[in-house]
Enzyme design. Sequence first.
Site, short mmCIF file in Angstrom:
data_model
loop_
_atom_site.label_atom_id
_atom_site.label_comp_id
_atom_site.label_asym_id
_atom_site.label_seq_id
_atom_site.Cartn_x
_atom_site.Cartn_y
_atom_site.Cartn_z
N GLY D 148 0.82 -1.20 0.00
CA GLY D 148 0.00 0.00 0.00
C GLY D 148 0.86 1.25 0.00
O GLY D 148 2.06 1.20 0.29
N CYS D 149 0.23 2.37 -0.35
CA CYS D 149 1.00 3.61 -0.46
C CYS D 149 1.47 4.11 0.89
O CYS D 149 2.67 4.39 1.08
CB CYS D 149 0.17 4.67 -1.19
SG CYS D 149 -1.50 4.92 -0.54
N TYR D 150 0.57 4.20 1.86
CA TYR D 150 1.00 4.63 3.20
C TYR D 150 2.03 3.66 3.78
O TYR D 150 3.06 4.09 4.30
CB TYR D 150 -0.21 4.73 4.15
CG TYR D 150 -1.13 5.91 3.95
CD1 TYR D 150 -0.63 7.21 3.81
CD2 TYR D 150 -2.51 5.74 3.96
CE1 TYR D 150 -1.49 8.30 3.66
CE2 TYR D 150 -3.37 6.83 3.82
CZ TYR D 150 -2.87 8.10 3.67
OH TYR D 150 -3.71 9.16 3.55
N THR D 152 4.20 1.87 2.35
CA THR D 152 5.51 2.05 1.73
C THR D 152 6.25 3.20 2.40
O THR D 152 7.41 3.06 2.81
CB THR D 152 5.35 2.33 0.22
OG1 THR D 152 4.78 1.17 -0.40
CG2 THR D 152 6.68 2.64 -0.44
N ALA D 153 5.59 4.34 2.51
CA ALA D 153 6.27 5.52 3.07
C ALA D 153 6.61 5.31 4.54
O ALA D 153 7.73 5.59 4.98
CB ALA D 153 5.38 6.75 2.91
#
Lengths: 344, 344, 344, 344
Positions: D148-150, D152-153
């Site tokens: 997921g995007c969150y 990953t960060a």
Amino acid sequence: MIKAGIVGGTGYTGSELLRLLTAHPQVDIIAVTSRADAGTPVTAMFPHLRGHLDLAFSDPEQTCLDNCDLVFFATPNGTAMRQAGDLLAAGVRVIDLAADFRLPDAHLWERWYGMVHAAPHLLDEAVYGLPEINREAIRTARLVANPGCYPTAVTLGLLPLIELDDIAASPIIADVKSGVSGAGRKAATPLLMAEAGESFKAYSVTGHRHQPEILTNLRRATGREISLTFVPHLVPMVRGIEATLYACWQGPRQDLQAHYEARYRDEPFIDLLPGGSALETRSVRGTNLCRLAINEPLDAGVVVVQAVIDNLVKGAAGQAVQNLNLMFGLDERLGLEPMLALVP
Amino acid sequence: MIKAGIVGGTGYTGSELLRLLTAHPQVDIIAVTSRADAGTPVTAMFPHLRGHLDLAFSDPEQTCLDNCDLVFFATPNGTAMRQAGDLLAAGVRVIDLAADFRLPDAHLWERWYGMVHAAPHLLDEAVYGLPEINREAIRTARLVANPGCYPTAVTLGLLPLIELDDIAASPIIADVKSGVSGAGRKAATPLLMAEAGESFKAYSVTGHRHQPEILTNLRRATGREISLTFVPHLVPMVRGIEATLYACWQGPRQDLQAHYEARYRDEPFIDLLPGGSALETRSVRGTNLCRLAINEPLDAGVVVVQAVIDNLVKGAAGQAVQNLNLMFGLDERLGLEPMLALVP
Amino acid sequence: MIKAGIVGGTGYTGSELLRLLTAHPQVDIIAVTSRADAGTPVTAMFPHLRGHLDLAFSDPEQTCLDNCDLVFFATPNGTAMRQAGDLLAAGVRVIDLAADFRLPDAHLWERWYGMVHAAPHLLDEAVYGLPEINREAIRTARLVANPGCYPTAVTLGLLPLIELDDIAASPIIADVKSGVSGAGRKAATPLLMAEAGESFKAYSVTGHRHQPEILTNLRRATGREISLTFVPHLVPMVRGIEATLYACWQGPRQDLQAHYEARYRDEPFIDLLPGGSALETRSVRGTNLCRLAINEPLDAGVVVVQAVIDNLVKGAAGQAVQNLNLMFGLDERLGLEPMLALVP
Amino acid sequence: MIKAGIVGGTGYTGSELLRLLTAHPQVDIIAVTSRADAGTPVTAMFPHLRGHLDLAFSDPEQTCLDNCDLVFFATPNGTAMRQAGDLLAAGVRVIDLAADFRLPDAHLWERWYGMVHAAPHLLDEAVYGLPEINREAIRTARLVANPGCYPTAVTLGLLPLIELDDIAASPIIADVKSGVSGAGRKAATPLLMAEAGESFKAYSVTGHRHQPEILTNLRRATGREISLTFVPHLVPMVRGIEATLYACWQGPRQDLQAHYEARYRDEPFIDLLPGGSALETRSVRGTNLCRLAINEPLDAGVVVVQAVIDNLVKGAAGQAVQNLNLMFGLDERLGLEPMLALVP
């Protein structure tokens, strides 16, 4: 490798040149000057270039650009005209991204730009760098005047149209809209996000410097005087220009779609959409493309042509790279592909 | 106190009506209907109204609006025409913020709106609610057709102009731009922020429903056929409409500034700026004002009129409140002052 | 009528004061000074005030403010401290919207603001103008230090929390976000729309001037030292501050919702949402409200408090008007109602 | 050439995959399915791809993907789990950009995603596609769960930190902010520009699906239970995620900058800025980079780590291409260079 120098690399045309040239397979950037930021690593000002450019801004007084093959001026108006002559004399070719060499007539230039022209003798030699009208001349040019952003969009949108006798006498309206990066990276109150955000406005309604540049282009292309009303607007976004262009048939209608297709068939950076399409600026964001669409709504006898470009690419740095490619005998598209806009 | 009902209160015209009416000293909102959200407190959907409105959305089937003095329809097109007749019969006055009663001709309406008109017999009675052209008729109207947002801006910008014989025969160009709230609060992909943000586009270039409404206004006002080309654009902002309007002198020029000043001298919601001004949409944000500016750039024989409004206020809910004030003999400005835009 | 003067009326706190005061029923604005724009009609710079203020900016050297009842300083830091003394001596009350009198300790102030304090003798007298903690003192104050925007949101969000012994020893995190108008109307490159648009960033991560102001507030309120980590961020929007505040239970949990409700029950400008709510900045746009919401997600022992304000209203000019109302014995809400946010 | 198929190509992860894969020198896209838009040329929906992709969306029921080397699922949650098994059986490798295979525990997944898992037997085989922690396993994986995007960060920001014993026991705060494209291209009211524009908000404050994914990552990496509070926020911009991550030293401090540098020295897509830097999301726009910055402000014993990514590239399609490169033995950077963000 082509050795390139950039004079004035801290604005948006400069930083966009850096973005494109660091990725260009045939260009080495050997110097980027900035009076105010001499000594600062370029990536300290532009962190998005980290890892791609190991260079500091250098003082223009102490930077010899004579061993460059090409120098770009990404400076405010009035700088290139004072320095281009010496560079040309030293055998360096020059592309000016500012306005110094865009108008053929020094008096006209001085009236619109409010200063004395320092190199009127170079105006005849300067080639207006819009490949779609001047491709052959650009190939051999020593000095190229890179077009303004609005003139690029409006000229490409109108060129095929005004070549038609039954349109050319019409009063033409150019209602154009630009994102805020078109005004450059200068600290000015009206460009603050708190001023330009969440609002839309017209500006320079009594006259804008790009008006005579567009008229010059249209006159050169057709040999006629064109009546053009040009009203620029500021859009609350960063990149992009949209021009909605209006003209009236003065005689029998023709098939405009076919006419535009024929005119631009071989142009690598022009994309004509099917009739009835509507364009959005993001469809060209980050690319050197100019997209065009033609409509004749509701049979009113009025032609509506839409043109969109990225003001920093086809409207500035990308077109400069296209010109570099032509000047050095490279494929015109080198360093400008793939032409994939960042959407959304 | 005037007892007001709102049919369809969950869109932007509905929520803007709620914002204005909760602050109106002479109006009580007694019902707000919503089929989908019946039972939900209004402030659960619109938390910005917390503390100002203690009401839940009610089911339209189970809400008797007959004891209202006035019912606003803030519904999609096609709803008011099915319900207005019964309300009128019950002695309730009606303002429709949708398009059902804006065109005088049912056939023309059906062509543009793609459905059969359910109440063509009411079209003659309906008064087009633009006070600047219909003030007296609005005072006594039972049924008011509140104008569209684009037609409000374009009509107010063009009215004085086309009253001049030496302009009226000119082809007129209306290049108009709207923030995204103009499209309403409906879940549609093109209105997503990821689609409409950071981009500018034209749309409905082949024809837009507001075109016949504007033409009707101009024809009514002048008794002439006007040639109008109307191209709408979407601006990446929430509120605001800007119209840049172009026409050509067909005879000797007149003093337009003075003409507009005379025409709009007594209008409480029109503000004409000095000649040579340029307008921004934020200067009217949140207010019921229409600001106008006139330019004749570069002596090309072309007149440029700019009009800005807040599409949800003068372009919708504010104009509806202005109409309410007229219909009930109140000061036209009640509930609409102070006219202080939220800037920045 | 209260005669009010504004020193430095060309920034955002100044223009917002003008917006609010022109609508205030008990205030006359008798002078607005600006060194750079003396002679310019206020409405030439701020067209959205056209029709509401017939005044030109006046030269501060030539403007006698001694006959004002109250003078607002909407100036950069360091101006009010040089002029407040004379005004107070002349019997004029003063509200400084800048930071000159916000910290009780001149040395601490000098360290963060990088200049010598010109009026340390006034620091004891100055009353910190946050009505929710200092209401009584404000009523009789001669000199009010209007709070910073971040400190207003963070202090109001944390006050009830740190009054609890079982929280106060916790390290507290304040992750705060502001629209660009918070940085003022000064021409600075990082505030250009082309820089701040379509991007989100942290700034001042190594320390921000509002940190000691917040700590001072929390220490005053509790008599304890609080450990606070404060990281500000810039949001690509014009108005609004959101603070997400984190703390950890150090002992048994209590009912925070009930505790906040009790603490803020009588506050006219604080609105506590039901538990589990999430806040958006637009819900207070244009209003003097601070909205709060409390969550304890996923049973991690961490408390999350959200606070939103409009940085130019409750974070600046609105709070100054609230203070004026208190200082002159008026209803605290005068000129600040209706509290209806502009949504969307 | 690698033959790739895309299931569900009409969302933002799908269109971003198309943007990247059309420029990838070793990939042929042989099919893009869409149930709703079968038959529509891809470039009719995505005009920015005109000239780069001559393919129509095909009906998933009538599209045999068995001859693909790799199939990407750019579908809503719950689709890949029903189809991946058959593709794997046919010898096709699979990358799911949705969440179906991201959690190792079907029960945990079902609780957060609200549906029965259709392929729990594949969860053991699925490799979590974050190259920075799973590079070797990805090379040989048949089934990759793209993060997921969150997650990953947040994971990239926290990984080196929580490997330190003196941090790991700290309660960790992840205050994360995303542009609107992170929510996908689905027509939903809260994602309208008129709702999300000019406002900033928190959401899912009571719990977000990416929380268990992040915790799983941190637990796998350290073998410990981590206490994480995760609050997502919506930023009025299109692309970009910023995570501000907070933790407290539980023992003697170490040199975090050196520790992060060592941990990520060989990572091609991680760029650690010098200590004291602050990050902006635009610095990675359009690229597969994760940029990191570390601060320890004001000696409060709190560590602040900032991470920025482009949610559609490193947070989705770019990471999927990075995984493809690993799976097929290509240079990990192929098709993802040059890593030049579009700034401004």
